[in-house]
Design a protein around this motif. Structure first.
Motif, short mmCIF file in Angstrom:
data_model
loop_
_atom_site.label_atom_id
_atom_site.label_comp_id
_atom_site.label_asym_id
_atom_site.label_seq_id
_atom_site.Cartn_x
_atom_site.Cartn_y
_atom_site.Cartn_z
N UNK A 63 0.85 -1.30 -0.01
CA UNK A 63 -0.03 0.18 0.20
C UNK A 63 0.96 1.32 0.01
N UNK A 64 1.97 1.22 0.61
CA UNK A 64 2.96 2.18 0.36
C UNK A 64 3.44 2.73 -0.69
N UNK A 65 3.57 1.44 -1.61
CA UNK A 65 4.20 1.74 -3.10
C UNK A 65 2.82 2.41 -3.69
N UNK A 66 1.67 2.01 -3.43
CA UNK A 66 0.68 2.75 -4.16
C UNK A 66 0.30 4.08 -3.99
N UNK A 67 0.97 4.31 -2.90
CA UNK A 67 0.94 5.88 -2.46
C UNK A 67 2.17 6.78 -2.96
N UNK A 68 3.23 6.06 -3.04
CA UNK A 68 4.39 7.17 -3.43
C UNK A 68 5.22 6.65 -4.60
N UNK A 69 4.99 5.55 -5.41
CA UNK A 69 5.60 5.24 -6.41
C UNK A 69 4.87 5.47 -7.59
N UNK A 70 5.48 5.64 -8.84
CA UNK A 70 4.81 5.77 -10.15
C UNK A 70 4.91 4.47 -10.76
N UNK A 71 3.56 4.05 -11.18
CA UNK A 71 3.25 2.77 -11.60
C UNK A 71 3.78 1.61 -11.07
N UNK A 72 3.43 1.49 -9.60
CA UNK A 72 3.92 0.34 -8.53
C UNK A 72 3.85 -1.01 -9.25
N UNK A 73 2.54 -1.47 -9.92
CA UNK A 73 2.61 -2.70 -10.28
C UNK A 73 3.76 -3.04 -11.60
N UNK A 74 3.68 -2.04 -12.52
CA UNK A 74 4.60 -2.00 -13.37
C UNK A 74 5.89 -2.14 -12.95
N UNK A 75 6.43 -1.45 -12.01
CA UNK A 75 7.67 -1.39 -11.42
C UNK A 75 7.93 -2.81 -10.72
N UNK A 76 6.94 -3.24 -10.04
CA UNK A 76 7.04 -4.59 -9.61
C UNK A 76 7.07 -5.78 -10.43
N UNK A 77 6.49 -5.63 -11.72
CA UNK A 77 6.77 -6.64 -12.77
C UNK A 77 8.09 -6.84 -13.24
N UNK A 78 8.83 -5.69 -13.24
CA UNK A 78 10.14 -5.56 -13.90
C UNK A 78 11.15 -6.18 -12.65
N UNK A 79 10.71 -5.85 -11.54
CA UNK A 79 11.46 -6.66 -10.25
C UNK A 79 11.54 -8.18 -10.29
N UNK A 80 9.95 -8.50 -10.66
CA UNK A 80 9.61 -9.78 -10.83
C UNK A 80 10.69 -10.77 -11.83
N UNK A 81 10.56 -10.12 -12.99
CA UNK A 81 11.28 -10.57 -14.00
C UNK A 81 12.93 -10.64 -13.68
N UNK A 82 13.35 -9.75 -13.46
CA UNK A 82 15.05 -9.93 -13.00
C UNK A 82 15.18 -10.76 -11.61
N UNK A 83 14.32 -10.82 -10.67
CA UNK A 83 14.35 -11.59 -9.68
C UNK A 83 14.34 -13.17 -10.19
#
Length: 219
Positions: A63-83
């Protein structure tokens, strides 16, 4: 309309990626479509296609990411692929992530070098350089960039930003420059958070002067 167009394009890309992955994994010589559905292969391919095309069921940092990040789900998808790509596992999602990243890096590097050569420019392969004025180590802003006119362009998209985030924050912390580490993190914040940061610090994310909050209120 821009958001709708982005969504439609993402869905189109998602289906294309899933179709290509299914063609690679579901083959009469190895398995059938019915088997792929029952053993979970189809579901894993769907998850891999979602991550590769910028969709995640979860937002980065909740929820913190939803508040302060730009496109947090898109950002999470890139982190997921990298991981997944960096995890030494033979699972289907990991193999797909490694294959896609290697393909992107290979094609992207070849295209960057070719375009720079056609334009008469050299390609920078050094991610970190020492600042001649301050003597401090800093991320190289020209690393793997296409120089056209007076501007630099990267064809690696969000992975370029993610790499700069990792390298910049790592260099900043390793050299005792937390301010430099913070600068690289600012690029992933939501526009209103970034703007607030700019007027408080008096400097933009790229180092350009911005009127401070005190100047705006007293001016």
């Amino acid at each position: 309309q821009s958001n709708r167009a982005f969504g439609y394009f993402g869905e189109f890309q998602r289906l294309n990626v899933a179709d290509d992955l299914l063609a690679q994994e579901v083959h009469p010589a190895r398995t059938t479509w019915a088997t792929a559905v029952t053993d979970g292969t189809a579901r894993r391919i769907a998850r891999a296609a979602n991550a590769q095309t910028g969709y995640s069921s979860k937002a980065a940092f909740g929820s913190m990411g939803e508040l302060v990040l730009f496109a947090p789900r898109y950002f999470q998808s890139k982190l997921t692929v990298m991981g997944r790509a960096l995890t030494p596992s033979s699972q289907l999602e990991n193999r797909i992530a490694r294959r896609s990243l290697l393909k992107m890096i290979g094609y992207g590097t070849a295209l960057t070098v070719a375009v720079n050569a056609a334009l008469g420019n050299d390609t920078e392969f050094t991610p970190v350089l020492r600042n001649r004025k301050t003597g401090q180590w800093e991320p190289n802003p020209n690393f793997m960039r296409i120089r056209y006119g007076s501007r630099d362009f990267s064809i690696f998209g969000p992975y370029d930003s993610l790499l700069r985030l990792i390298v910049g924050s790592g260099v900043g912390l390793a050299t005792g420059q937390p301010g430099e580490a913070v600068k690289t993190v600012r690029g992933v914040f939501a526009p209103d958070i970034s703007l607030m940061w700019d007027v408080i610090s008096g400097e933009s994310a790229v180092g350009e002067p911005v009127p401070k909050l005190t100047e705006l209120t007293t001016g």
